[in-house]
Design a protein around this motif. Structure first.
Motif, mmCIF file in Angstrom:
data_model
loop_
_atom_site.group_PDB
_atom_site.id
_atom_site.type_symbol
_atom_site.label_atom_id
_atom_site.label_comp_id
_atom_site.label_asym_id
_atom_site.label_seq_id
_atom_site.Cartn_x
_atom_site.Cartn_y
_atom_site.Cartn_z
ATOM 1 N N ASP A 288 0.492 -1.299 0.210
ATOM 2 C CA ASP A 288 0.266 0.234 -0.358
ATOM 3 C C ASP A 288 1.575 1.490 -0.174
ATOM 4 O O ASP A 288 0.203 2.781 -0.530
ATOM 5 N N LEU A 289 2.132 0.956 0.068
ATOM 6 C CA LEU A 289 2.373 2.026 0.379
ATOM 7 C C LEU A 289 3.050 2.805 -0.869
ATOM 8 O O LEU A 289 3.661 2.063 -1.692
ATOM 9 N N ILE A 290 3.171 4.532 -0.894
ATOM 10 C CA ILE A 290 3.875 5.198 -2.256
ATOM 11 C C ILE A 290 4.176 5.781 -1.437
ATOM 12 O O ILE A 290 3.736 7.008 -1.558
ATOM 13 N N ARG A 291 6.043 5.957 -1.900
ATOM 14 C CA ARG A 291 6.657 6.652 -1.203
ATOM 15 C C ARG A 291 7.057 7.993 -1.906
ATOM 16 O O ARG A 291 7.592 9.294 -2.130
ATOM 17 N N ASN A 292 7.017 7.882 -3.305
ATOM 18 C CA ASN A 292 7.807 9.133 -4.197
ATOM 19 C C ASN A 292 6.292 10.465 -4.423
ATOM 20 O O ASN A 292 6.757 11.223 -4.919
ATOM 21 N N THR A 293 5.591 9.682 -3.809
ATOM 22 C CA THR A 293 4.820 11.068 -3.370
ATOM 23 C C THR A 293 5.268 12.137 -2.290
ATOM 24 O O THR A 293 4.575 13.288 -2.514
ATOM 25 N N VAL A 294 5.739 11.900 -1.303
ATOM 26 C CA VAL A 294 6.585 12.461 -0.110
ATOM 27 C C VAL A 294 7.212 13.674 -0.885
ATOM 28 O O VAL A 294 8.365 13.476 -1.353
ATOM 29 N N ARG A 295 6.660 14.456 -0.127
ATOM 30 C CA ARG A 295 7.446 16.281 -0.392
ATOM 31 C C ARG A 295 8.252 16.323 1.126
ATOM 32 O O ARG A 295 7.071 16.258 2.101
#
Length: 314
Positions: free
Chosen positions: A292-299
């Motif tokens: 479920d984790l999508i890390r590339n959207t973290v800013r």
């Protein structure tokens, strides 16, 4: 192993509805029954991602037995302390646009004898833990100073203590020297007695909690992301969610991810934000797993614009 303590756990029933109309008969499109309570959710999120955790909680009545059954079914290592009262039940109504309406019971009274039994269970189990995480509201009958005494005993025993609570209990945890506090915007504003309208306001409020004795403050701000204030300075970050389904447990997932990633600095904040965003994308109080984790959207913003206003609160 990370030990969690939930003094007022719950059964959480979440229903997805088309719209909330007062006085109408509303049919749910779907429903989920999950174990509830902030510390419980932290343990569930950690275990879903392969991080060892154990949960301590009071349990009473048929609802308490059902809560224990649900946790055992999820593989949660559990210490359930029997109490005379009935474990509470909460209801969440989620609409398609992401609006969430919650109805929370206050929970059973926790007597002094029952709290002493919970305290001993926590202190006994804490020796094997790298963190103890005390989360959630206090049950009726338990005062902020009594909770502060539990925190002080853990700190005196050399335990790294993280606390996510509100009201007098939050200040008591800070003054006891908790290593980490995780308030949301409302809880942080209540603690310092002033509205938070900008990132600078959040940083100032978090700094006051550190002045009271807390080691670090991780403030969750909903759509505005999160702010970490510690001895290294200030880091701000966010992880937008395109289709939010439920905010229930998002802050708990944020805290779990932060702890799982080492509980320090920008990298841990980024991981926490990814876990929190994943929880918002899931229905009810489901906790995210690795898929479920999508890390590339973290800013992340190591040099944040502190005059940036926060979004209006709904």
């Amino acid at each position: 192993m990370i030990l969690t303590v939930t003094l007022n756990p719950s059964l959480d029933r979440a229903m997805e509805i088309d719209s909330l109309a007062r006085g109408a008969v509303i049919r749910a499109a779907s429903a989920h029954l999950d174990p509830g309570g902030k510390g419980v959710n932290v343990s569930r999120a950690l275990l879903a991602n392969g991080v060892p955790s154990r949960a301590v909680l009071p349990s009473g009545g048929d609802e308490g037995a059902q809560l224990v059954h649900l946790l055992q079914a999820e593989g949660v290592d559990l210490i359930a302390v029997p109490i005379a009262g009935r474990t509470r039940s909460n209801i969440t109504l989620a609409e398609p646009d992401g609006t969430v309406t919650k109805i929370n019971e206050s929970g059973p009274v926790l007597t002094a004898t029952e709290f002493a039994a919970v305290t001993e269970a926590v202190l006994t189990a804490a020796g094997a833990a790298r963190w103890v995480v005390a989360c959630g509201s206090l049950p009726p009958g338990l005062s902020g100073p009594a909770f502060g005494e539990l925190c002080a005993r853990l700190v005196a025993a050399g335990v790294r203590l993280a606390v996510d609570t509100s009201g007098p209990a939050l200040r008591a945890a800070a003054e006891a020297g908790a290593a980490l506090l995780k308030p949301n915007r409302e809880e942080l504003a209540e603690a310092v007695g002033t509205p938070l309208r900008s990132l600078g306001d959040v940083v100032d409020a978090a700094t006051r909690l550190r002045d009271w004795g807390a080691g670090a403050v991780l403030a969750s701000l909903g759509a505005d992301g999160a702010v970490l204030v510690d001895s290294d300075g200030v880091v701000v970050g966010e992880s937008p969610v395109a289709q939010p389904k439920s905010t229930v447990g998002a802050g708990d997932a944020l805290l779990a991810g932060f702890l799982a990633a080492g509980a320090r600095g920008a990298d841990a904040l980024a991981e926490g934000l990814a876990w929190g965003a994943a929880a918002v994308s899931l229905p009810g109080s489901r906790m995210p797993g690795p898929d479920d984790l999508i890390r590339n959207t973290v800013r992340l913003h190591p040099r944040p614009d502190l005059v940036r206003p926060l979004l209006p609160q709904g």
